[in-house]
Design a protein around this motif. Structure first.
Motif, PDB file in Angstrom:
ATOM      1  N   GLY A  69      20.891  31.705   6.282  1.00  0.00           N
ATOM      2  CA  GLY A  69      19.672  30.918   6.165  1.00  0.00           C
ATOM      3  C   GLY A  69      18.476  31.494   6.882  1.00  0.00           C
ATOM      4  O   GLY A  69      17.446  30.829   7.013  1.00  0.00           O
ATOM      5  N   LEU A  70      18.588  32.750   7.341  1.00  0.00           N
ATOM      6  CA  LEU A  70      17.493  33.370   8.096  1.00  0.00           C
ATOM      7  C   LEU A  70      16.578  34.105   7.124  1.00  0.00           C
ATOM      8  O   LEU A  70      16.661  35.315   6.937  1.00  0.00           O
ATOM      9  N   THR A  71      15.696  33.369   6.511  1.00  0.00           N
ATOM     10  CA  THR A  71      14.776  33.930   5.520  1.00  0.00           C
ATOM     11  C   THR A  71      13.494  34.378   6.206  1.00  0.00           C
ATOM     12  O   THR A  71      13.040  33.779   7.181  1.00  0.00           O
ATOM     13  N   TRP A  72      12.922  35.447   5.680  1.00  0.00           N
ATOM     14  CA  TRP A  72      11.774  36.075   6.330  1.00  0.00           C
ATOM     15  C   TRP A  72      10.505  35.906   5.505  1.00  0.00           C
ATOM     16  O   TRP A  72      10.550  35.631   4.307  1.00  0.00           O
ATOM     17  N   ASP A  73       9.380  36.095   6.178  1.00  0.00           N
ATOM     18  CA  ASP A  73       8.070  36.073   5.541  1.00  0.00           C
ATOM     19  C   ASP A  73       7.641  37.517   5.280  1.00  0.00           C
ATOM     20  O   ASP A  73       7.939  38.413   6.059  1.00  0.00           O
ATOM     21  N   GLU A  74       6.936  37.737   4.210  1.00  0.00           N
ATOM     22  CA  GLU A  74       6.362  39.043   3.871  1.00  0.00           C
ATOM     23  C   GLU A  74       7.452  40.047   3.452  1.00  0.00           C
ATOM     24  O   GLU A  74       8.642  39.826   3.613  1.00  0.00           O
ATOM     25  N   GLU A  75       6.982  41.151   2.955  1.00  0.00           N
ATOM     26  CA  GLU A  75       7.869  42.200   2.451  1.00  0.00           C
ATOM     27  C   GLU A  75       8.575  42.907   3.601  1.00  0.00           C
ATOM     28  O   GLU A  75       7.996  43.122   4.667  1.00  0.00           O
ATOM     29  N   VAL A  76       9.831  43.271   3.383  1.00  0.00           N
ATOM     30  CA  VAL A  76      10.578  44.038   4.385  1.00  0.00           C
ATOM     31  C   VAL A  76       9.949  45.428   4.523  1.00  0.00           C
ATOM     32  O   VAL A  76       9.637  46.086   3.533  1.00  0.00           O
ATOM     33  N   ILE A  77       9.758  45.865   5.771  1.00  0.00           N
ATOM     34  CA  ILE A  77       9.234  47.198   6.054  1.00  0.00           C
ATOM     35  C   ILE A  77      10.402  48.143   6.333  1.00  0.00           C
ATOM     36  O   ILE A  77      11.323  47.796   7.082  1.00  0.00           O
ATOM     37  N   TRP A  78      10.356  49.339   5.737  1.00  0.00           N
ATOM     38  CA  TRP A  78      11.391  50.356   5.937  1.00  0.00           C
ATOM     39  C   TRP A  78      10.768  51.533   6.685  1.00  0.00           C
ATOM     40  O   TRP A  78       9.792  52.129   6.221  1.00  0.00           O
ATOM     41  N   GLN A  79      11.341  51.868   7.826  1.00  0.00           N
ATOM     42  CA  GLN A  79      10.748  52.928   8.637  1.00  0.00           C
ATOM     43  C   GLN A  79      10.770  54.288   7.946  1.00  0.00           C
ATOM     44  O   GLN A  79       9.922  55.137   8.244  1.00  0.00           O
ATOM     45  N   ARG A  80      11.685  54.506   7.049  1.00  0.00           N
ATOM     46  CA  ARG A  80      11.748  55.820   6.397  1.00  0.00           C
ATOM     47  C   ARG A  80      10.502  56.116   5.563  1.00  0.00           C
ATOM     48  O   ARG A  80      10.267  57.263   5.201  1.00  0.00           O
ATOM     49  N   HIS A  81       9.720  55.094   5.277  1.00  0.00           N
ATOM     50  CA  HIS A  81       8.488  55.287   4.509  1.00  0.00           C
ATOM     51  C   HIS A  81       7.249  55.396   5.401  1.00  0.00           C
ATOM     52  O   HIS A  81       6.126  55.406   4.887  1.00  0.00           O
ATOM     53  N   ARG A  82       7.434  55.494   6.715  1.00  0.00           N
ATOM     54  CA  ARG A  82       6.319  55.353   7.643  1.00  0.00           C
ATOM     55  C   ARG A  82       5.949  56.665   8.343  1.00  0.00           C
ATOM     56  O   ARG A  82       5.273  56.660   9.369  1.00  0.00           O
ATOM     57  N   HIS A  83       6.347  57.801   7.795  1.00  0.00           N
ATOM     58  CA  HIS A  83       6.128  59.095   8.433  1.00  0.00           C
ATOM     59  C   HIS A  83       4.657  59.321   8.782  1.00  0.00           C
ATOM     60  O   HIS A  83       4.328  59.754   9.906  1.00  0.00           O
ATOM     61  N   ASP A  84       3.757  59.060   7.858  1.00  0.00           N
ATOM     62  CA  ASP A  84       2.339  59.361   8.079  1.00  0.00           C
ATOM     63  C   ASP A  84       1.780  58.564   9.261  1.00  0.00           C
ATOM     64  O   ASP A  84       0.977  59.095  10.046  1.00  0.00           O
ATOM     65  N   ALA A  85       2.194  57.312   9.403  1.00  0.00           N
ATOM     66  CA  ALA A  85       1.704  56.493  10.511  1.00  0.00           C
ATOM     67  C   ALA A  85       2.193  57.041  11.847  1.00  0.00           C
ATOM     68  O   ALA A  85       1.442  57.078  12.838  1.00  0.00           O
ATOM     69  N   TYR A  86       3.446  57.474  11.900  1.00  0.00           N
ATOM     70  CA  TYR A  86       3.985  58.018  13.147  1.00  0.00           C
ATOM     71  C   TYR A  86       3.319  59.350  13.484  1.00  0.00           C
ATOM     72  O   TYR A  86       3.031  59.624  14.650  1.00  0.00           O
ATOM     73  N   GLN A  87       3.075  60.174  12.465  1.00  0.00           N
ATOM     74  CA  GLN A  87       2.437  61.462  12.709  1.00  0.00           C
ATOM     75  C   GLN A  87       1.018  61.269  13.255  1.00  0.00           C
ATOM     76  O   GLN A  87       0.590  61.972  14.176  1.00  0.00           O
ATOM     77  N   GLN A  88       0.304  60.311  12.703  1.00  0.00           N
ATOM     78  CA  GLN A  88      -1.053  60.031  13.172  1.00  0.00           C
ATOM     79  C   GLN A  88      -1.034  59.600  14.642  1.00  0.00           C
ATOM     80  O   GLN A  88      -1.879  60.022  15.445  1.00  0.00           O
ATOM     81  N   ALA A  89      -0.060  58.762  15.002  1.00  0.00           N
ATOM     82  CA  ALA A  89       0.042  58.314  16.392  1.00  0.00           C
ATOM     83  C   ALA A  89       0.389  59.482  17.318  1.00  0.00           C
ATOM     84  O   ALA A  89      -0.179  59.606  18.419  1.00  0.00           O
ATOM     85  N   LEU A  90       1.296  60.347  16.890  1.00  0.00           N
ATOM     86  CA  LEU A  90       1.655  61.505  17.705  1.00  0.00           C
ATOM     87  C   LEU A  90       0.441  62.401  17.933  1.00  0.00           C
ATOM     88  O   LEU A  90       0.201  62.873  19.058  1.00  0.00           O
ATOM     89  N   GLU A  91      -0.320  62.637  16.889  1.00  0.00           N
ATOM     90  CA  GLU A  91      -1.510  63.478  17.036  1.00  0.00           C
ATOM     91  C   GLU A  91      -2.511  62.854  18.011  1.00  0.00           C
ATOM     92  O   GLU A  91      -3.171  63.562  18.787  1.00  0.00           O
TER      93      GLU A  91
END
Length: 299
Positions: A69-91
């Motif tokens: 019964g633990l239903t969530w709000d919004e779309e599930v985020i998958w970290q494998r699709h987040r490379h560009d965001a992590y690279q920007q933070a590293l830079e």
């Protein structure tokens, strides 16, 4: 929290296997804290380490959450699709002089309690693969915050060492990814197990460096085995029982492990009824800061 900062919480499992009772307690605690505050509860799949994530494990976890019964709000985020965001933070960290490349292997510094920072002022061996590390020696001292259960916390970054942000195999490390994702998702409150409390200083340092808000933290008591070990996939904790009776009993057991003292009659009720009671009665004040051993379930 101000009235304008609406509560946004999250559950962020690593899909290395199915959920067990310990992970159900963590998920349920974060869910109840969000729902009792009238806030949103999100799910993020932290699958940045493919060798640890067998095929189908993430789908199993999502199905298990729904079964309880633990239903969530919004779309599930998958970290494998987040490379560009992590690279920007590293830079951004590199530009500030807070991240540096490192050729050292764990074998080379295993005699030390923490990595001794040999590559801070230049790579020791440019012929070797490179990881990226966060400079703990440049952090504000001490790093302190208030945990909603465990109270005032204080760590000296120098005692923690220079945590890896990007691995030598080019996979992203947990500390950077979790901070970037929490910021991008607007997470205001993090509710998770006590085993992650000592990760918080690195995350505070990264939040400050990346100029993103610092959430409130609540670290939940761990569920442990009879010999005091954390209940985990590594020590072969059994997967959750998704039969109707198993769901009812384990959900009730998780409420007990969260010190919410549910009435015994609730154990026979379906998830929706148990959760409705639990949201209404959720109290952080009832939590006790000690490890919990699950009691055997009645058949």
């Amino acid at each position: 929290m101000t009235a304008t900062a609406r509560y946004r919480g999250r559950f962020a499992p690593t899909p290395s296997g199915p959920l067990h009772l310990g992970s159900l307690v963590a998920a349920l605690g974060s869910y109840l804290d969000a729902r009792a505050a009238g806030g949103q509860w999100l799910v993020r799949i932290e699958d940045i380490d493919p060798p640890r994530c067998p095929e189908g494990a993430a789908s199993t976890i999502l199905r298990q959450l729904e079964s309880f019964g633990l239903t969530w709000d919004e779309e599930v985020i998958w970290q494998r699709h987040r490379h560009d965001a992590y690279q920007q933070a590293l830079e951004q960290l590199i530009e500030q002089g807070l991240a540096y490349p490192c050729s050292c292997s764990r074998k080379q510094w295993q005699a030390f309690d923490i990595y001794p920072g040999w590559c801070r002022n230049g790579v020791s061996d440019a012929t070797q693969p490179l990881a990226w590390r966060l400079r703990s020696d440049l952090a504000k001292r001490p790093i302190s915050w208030h945990d909603r259960l465990f109270g005032e916390q204080q760590f000296d970054p120098a005692t923690l060492g220079d945590v890896v942000l990007k691995r030598k195999d080019q996979l992203w490390a947990y500390q950077l990814a979790v901070v970037v994702d929490d910021a991008d998702q607007g997470i205001t409150d993090i509710v998770r197990g006590y085993d992650l409390l000592d990760n918080t200083p690195w995350q505070h340092q990264l939040q400050a460096a990346l100029h993103v808000p610092t959430p409130r933290y609540l670290h939940l008591p761990l569920v442990v085995t009879a010999d005091g070990q954390k209940l985990s996939k590594q020590n072969l904790a059994p997967a959750l029982d998704e039969t109707p009776n198993g769901v009812r009993r384990q959900l009730f057991q998780a409420l007990q492990l969260l010190d919410q003292a549910p009435p015994l009659a609730l154990a026979d009720e379906p998830p929706a009824t148990q959760l409705a009671w639990a949201i209404t009665h959720w109290s952080v004040a009832h939590l006790t800061p000690r490890a919990h051993r699950p009691t055997p379930l009645e058949p």
